[in-house]
Design a protein around this motif. Structure first.
Motif, mmCIF file in Angstrom:
data_model
loop_
_atom_site.group_PDB
_atom_site.id
_atom_site.type_symbol
_atom_site.label_atom_id
_atom_site.label_comp_id
_atom_site.label_asym_id
_atom_site.label_seq_id
_atom_site.Cartn_x
_atom_site.Cartn_y
_atom_site.Cartn_z
ATOM 1 N N ILE A 66 0.835 -1.207 0.000
ATOM 2 C CA ILE A 66 0.000 0.000 0.000
ATOM 3 C C ILE A 66 0.866 1.253 0.000
ATOM 4 C CG2 ILE A 66 -1.598 1.352 1.438
ATOM 5 C CD1 ILE A 66 -2.831 -1.327 2.319
ATOM 6 N N PRO A 68 0.105 5.140 0.726
ATOM 7 C CA PRO A 68 -0.863 6.188 1.069
ATOM 8 C C PRO A 68 -0.727 7.379 0.120
ATOM 9 C CG PRO A 68 0.274 5.388 3.032
ATOM 10 C CD PRO A 68 0.997 4.816 1.853
ATOM 11 N N ALA A 72 -1.319 12.172 3.061
ATOM 12 C CA ALA A 72 -2.211 11.438 3.955
ATOM 13 C C ALA A 72 -1.515 11.028 5.236
ATOM 14 C CB ALA A 72 -2.761 10.199 3.248
ATOM 15 N N THR A 73 -0.210 10.849 5.178
ATOM 16 C CA THR A 73 0.568 10.437 6.345
ATOM 17 C C THR A 73 2.013 10.852 6.148
ATOM 18 O OG1 THR A 73 1.312 8.529 7.646
ATOM 19 C CG2 THR A 73 0.982 8.167 5.302
ATOM 20 N N TRP A 123 -4.319 1.007 8.947
ATOM 21 C CA TRP A 123 -3.422 0.950 7.793
ATOM 22 C C TRP A 123 -4.192 0.573 6.522
ATOM 23 C CZ3 TRP A 123 0.767 2.571 5.680
ATOM 24 C CH2 TRP A 123 1.350 1.894 4.604
ATOM 25 N N TYR A 126 -6.091 2.895 3.979
ATOM 26 C CA TYR A 126 -5.456 3.534 2.821
ATOM 27 C C TYR A 126 -5.766 2.774 1.528
ATOM 28 C CZ TYR A 126 -2.878 6.492 6.053
ATOM 29 O OH TYR A 126 -2.546 7.397 7.033
ATOM 30 N N GLN A 158 -3.074 1.477 -5.910
ATOM 31 C CA GLN A 158 -1.836 2.009 -5.346
ATOM 32 C C GLN A 158 -1.018 2.781 -6.379
ATOM 33 O OE1 GLN A 158 -1.916 2.024 -2.195
ATOM 34 N NE2 GLN A 158 -3.699 0.668 -2.309
ATOM 35 N N ASN A 161 -2.474 6.121 -6.331
ATOM 36 C CA ASN A 161 -1.949 6.847 -5.178
ATOM 37 C C ASN A 161 -0.536 7.369 -5.445
ATOM 38 O OD1 ASN A 161 -4.307 6.366 -3.790
ATOM 39 N ND2 ASN A 161 -3.467 4.738 -2.499
#
Length: 271
Positions: A66, A68, A72-73, A123, A126, A158, A161
């Motif tokens: 993943i 993010p 987002a983090t 987690w 995401y 992903q 993302n």
């Protein structure tokens, strides 16, 4: 632990001793060619399955491969991506999911993780876009078929993302970066690569230009993936006149209608 310590000794006495020149070169810096993003699953070894040499892959591993979205983090994934592209000038990224992924099994029953594994629950949020897409478009599937679909869709999510990162967007705009979606089949050792033109996961050698294909690739077996079919499914698949490309190129490894197969790509082609 005894086995690991024994392995350390064997590494130093055999592999390291036989490759001291390589390790001397590596001590002065790294020049990896590919950023390889995959799952933490112990059954996955990026260097082993690609037969890449030491120093050739820059690797990100976590539960569910993943990434993010940007902002987002402040986790390590974003910093590692930025360093790989900006500092190491890596120009190829592979996002690699795999069969029987425990993280994707967890995503299929996300609410049940909230109490017993709250960090895992947070987690996997995401990958909410993957969960929602599959829920809304593949509700008539269940079990292993549904898991195959969510694994395939999550790799594509992903990659979307990844595109939210400024350094990625910039390099893509300049034509200086390529991103690839892979699925590793643990039980066969086969890799399937997503082909956006066919909206399908195909054998990766099928995506090479004619000038890039050598005899080794041409002789590589292409039937391994088909062992996922039962004999009945194989007969049904072979008798179908509607399938646009060979059966071994489609993912998931089940008999689907052309309309259903189209939805493997983002679930938005047909309803």
């Amino acid at each position: 632990m005894k086995k690991l310590i024994k392995g350390l000794r064997e590494f130093k006495s055999s592999y390291f001793s036989a490759n001291e020149e390589l390790f001397e070169q590596l001590s002065h810096g790294q020049k990896p060619r590919v950023l390889f993003i995959t799952c933490s699953d112990s059954r996955i070894d990026p260097n082993l399955i690609t037969q890449a040499g030491l120093g050739e892959l820059f690797v990100i591993r976590n539960a569910g491969n993943i990434i993010p979205p940007f902002g987002a983090t402040n986790g390590g994934e974003g910093a590692t991506i930025e360093y790989a592209i900006q500092a190491l000038d890596i120009q190829q990224i592979i996002v690699c999911g795999h069969s029987h992924c425990g993280a994707m099994k967890g995503l299929m029953k996300l609410d049940s993780l909230r109490v017993e594994m709250p960090l895992v629950h947070d987690w996997l949020k995401y990958a909410e876009a993957t969960r929602r897409l599959v829920k809304d478009n593949y509700s008539h599937y269940e079990g292993e078929e549904l898991l195959e679909i969510i694994i395939a869709e999550n790799v594509l999510t992903q990659i979307e993302n990844l595109r939210t990162y400024p350094v990625i967007r910039s390099k893509l705009h300049q034509g200086q970066l390529n991103i690839y979606a892979w699925i590793y089949q643990i039980e066969t050792g086969e890799i399937l690569a997503y082909d956006p033109q066919k909206h399908a996961y195909v054998l990766p050698q099928n995506q090479l230009l004619p000038s890039e294909i050598d005899e080794t690739l041409l002789s590589s077996p292409t039937s391994n993936v088909e062992i996922h079919f039962t004999k009945t499914q194989q007969r049904e698949f072979q008798s179908s006149q509607e399938l646009p490309i060979p059966g071994h190129e489609w993912f998931p490894m089940t008999v689907l209608s052309p309309e259903q197969m189209e939805r493997i790509y983002r679930g938005s082609k047909t309803k």
